[in-house]
Enzyme design. Structure first.
Site, mmCIF file in Angstrom:
data_model
loop_
_atom_site.group_PDB
_atom_site.id
_atom_site.type_symbol
_atom_site.label_atom_id
_atom_site.label_comp_id
_atom_site.label_asym_id
_atom_site.label_seq_id
_atom_site.Cartn_x
_atom_site.Cartn_y
_atom_site.Cartn_z
ATOM 1 N N LYS A 112 0.845 -1.054 -0.017
ATOM 2 C CA LYS A 112 0.154 0.158 0.069
ATOM 3 C C LYS A 112 0.988 1.296 0.155
ATOM 4 O O LYS A 112 0.411 2.521 -0.468
ATOM 5 C CB LYS A 112 -0.875 -0.030 1.097
ATOM 6 C CG LYS A 112 -2.093 -1.033 0.960
ATOM 7 C CD LYS A 112 -3.097 -1.218 2.047
ATOM 8 C CE LYS A 112 -4.255 -2.220 1.675
ATOM 9 N NZ LYS A 112 -3.857 -3.592 1.846
HETATM 10 C C1 LIG Z 1 -4.499 -4.568 1.330
HETATM 11 C C2 LIG Z 1 -3.780 -5.947 1.340
HETATM 12 C C3 LIG Z 1 -4.163 -6.891 0.315
HETATM 13 C C4 LIG Z 1 -5.487 -6.763 -0.611
HETATM 14 O O1 LIG Z 1 -5.599 -5.846 -1.646
HETATM 15 P P1 LIG Z 1 -6.791 -5.343 -2.072
HETATM 16 O O2 LIG Z 1 -6.503 -4.224 -3.041
HETATM 17 O O3 LIG Z 1 -7.705 -4.729 -0.921
HETATM 18 O O4 LIG Z 1 -7.529 -6.328 -2.644
HETATM 19 C C5 LIG Z 1 -3.317 -8.198 0.165
HETATM 20 N N1 LIG Z 1 -2.363 -8.218 0.759
HETATM 21 C C6 LIG Z 1 -1.998 -7.188 1.808
HETATM 22 C C7 LIG Z 1 -0.403 -7.522 2.699
HETATM 23 C C8 LIG Z 1 -2.347 -6.024 1.823
HETATM 24 O O5 LIG Z 1 -2.089 -5.083 2.776
#
Ligand SMILES: *Cc1c(COP(=O)(O)O)cnc(C)c1O
Length: 464
Positions: A112
């Protein structure tokens, strides 16, 4: 570039407004009026270019005249200087034609950061232009919160409220949020699940007088910039390997995997997008059986995917329906009253042509962590392990390259690693010291009036 709402009842918006609003006035999600398109040779040329150049090439048309090319380029460069891998998103071969796309080299060790670091910089520009402060509100299952805090903590003109489900994120995830010493960071531990926290956030956005009073904005995965910024690494990865790859994406809110669809709509050749879910498998059931219906929320070893409603799926439905806003509007209104959406057969066929989906439970997740460690010496985090399990279940032919997105550093999930391997992963430099620092959070009931009052009081305090 103009932006439309998936529900077709909001006026056309420009990038700056889309960035600050997060969600459209009619409750829909923003999508570009038309996807920019790149030619095969433009994409192939990304092979030898630095990540930041590719990011610029992809994002320029989305950002439009919001800022100059030079400003965009400055923001991109500064967003990624703090990453601890020069490639930003390194592609690592783990077997013949099998790759991990490592997206966890940013400040909070989860993917993220890639979008959030850039979002913060563009945000500052948009706020300066608007000339008024903003209240940023997000629900998190762990990683969004820390990424937002790392990016927006200490920024002038921003008060940041992060709602996480009390006791349902790992200690490392929690401390990455609560140990921030910035006065503009407010952690609310909600007594409930992630979906409860997200429902509160949605209700606060729907409360128009409140939202206007505090100038509410969203930075969660429905913010279009996050999708655009995440589309970049699909291009950098594909450009490095011959042939159209399968991408396997550990999925919660459907943001990251939809970024893959966005890349494809811009011209990227990909064989398939594989949605890998844990026991919270709403998307797996929707894509395989055509019924989108939340089930009971289950706590798993991959908490960042412990969700039941996958907000960004609305964008995929919108595109698969041929941008049929009347359908989306009715479907979403009905879904709100009775959470059970039947996907019409033609639409489902179109989704299935692009997406495959698999569910993996905790026992399988642990088994994959063990197998990968035995075979490659690499420790993968539980979210990445869910994706690697999905890749196995998809079973691509040997001559089709498979790129699995590695979304978090294993050190964020030491208990899961210990359960799988019998030892805890080494603590990376970025996390050292976290366990000695004081935490700052308040525990709040999952009650709309209480949360709203808390936010208003803090905002008023900081304004005075
Ligand atoms: C947020 C997250 C996901 C999922 O991503 P989305 O965009 O919500 O589908 C997968 N793995 C990790 C480590 C995350 O932080």
């Amino acid at each position: 570039m103009n932006y439309l709402s998936t529900r077709g009842e909001s006026p056309v918006q420009r990038f700056g407004d889309v960035l600050l609003a997060g969600v459209a006035a009619d409750g829909g999600l923003f999508v570009p009026e038309a996807w920019p398109s790149l030619t095969g040779s433009e994409i192939a040329a990304f092979k030898d270019r630095p990540y930041t150049d590719v990011a610029y090439a992809i994002l320029k048309s989305f950002v439009g005249d919001f800022c100059s090319g030079e400003e965009l380029s400055d923001d991109i460069n500064s967003a990624y200087t703090g990453f601890d891998a020069p490639e930003i998103a390194p592609l690592v071969e783990i077997g013949r034609g099998r790759y991990l796309l490592e997206l966890f080299h940013g400040p909070t060790l989860a993917f993220k950061d890639i979008a959030m670091q850039l979002l913060a910089r563009l945000f500052v520009r948009a706020l300066k232009r608007r000339g008024s402060p903003a209240t940023v509100l997000a629900a998190t299952s762990g990683d969004t919160g820390s990424a937002a805090i790392a990016a927006l903590g200490g920024l002038e003109g921003v008060q940041l409220f992060i709602l996480h489900p009390h006791g349902r994120v790992t200690e490392t995830q929690r401390r990455q949020m609560t140990c921030s010493q910035h006065a503009n960071v407010h952690n609310l531990a909600i007594e409930g699940s992630f979906d409860d926290a997200q429902a509160l956030v949605k209700a606060l956005f729907a409360d128009k007088p409140f939202a206007q009073r505090v100038k509410l904005t969203a930075v969660n995965s429905i913010n279009f910039l996050r999708i655009a910024a995440q589309a970049v690494y699909y291009f950098t990865a594909a450009a490095k390997i011959p042939g159209a790859p399968v991408f396997v994406v550990p999925t919660g809110n459907f943001g990251d995997v939809f970024a893959g669809e966005a890349a494809m709509r811009m011209g990227l050749a990909a064989e398939r997008l594989v949605v890998a879910a844990n026991a919270n498998d709403i998307i797996v059931r929707a894509l395989n059986n055509g019924v989108y219906e939340p089930g009971p929320l289950q706590r798993t070893l991959s908490p960042s995917m412990d969700i039941q409603v996958a907000s960004n799926f609305e964008r995929a439905l919108y595109e698969a329906s041929g941008r049929d806003v009347a359908f989306i509007r009715v479907a979403m209104a009905e879904f709100r009253n009775n959470p059970r959406l039947h996907i019409p057969p033609r639409l489902l066929g179109s989704l299935q042509a692009r997406y495959a989906a698999f569910r993996t439970d905790d026992l399988e997740t642990l088994a994959v962590i063990r197998t990968v460690y035995r075979e490659t010496g690499k420790i993968v985090d539980p979210h990445t392990a869910v994706a690697l399990a999905g890749a196995l279940k998809f079973g691509a032919p040997a001559d089709v390259p498979v790129v699995t997105l590695a979304t978090a550093h294993p050190a964020k999930f030491p208990d899961a690693i210990e359960a799988a391997l019998g030892f805890r992963p080494a603590v990376p430099l970025r996390l050292k010291g976290l366990f000695e620092q004081p935490e700052k959070l308040v525990v709040v009931e999952a009650s709309l009036p209480l949360v709203r009052a808390h936010i208003e009081a803090r905002v008023a305090h900081h304004e005075s």
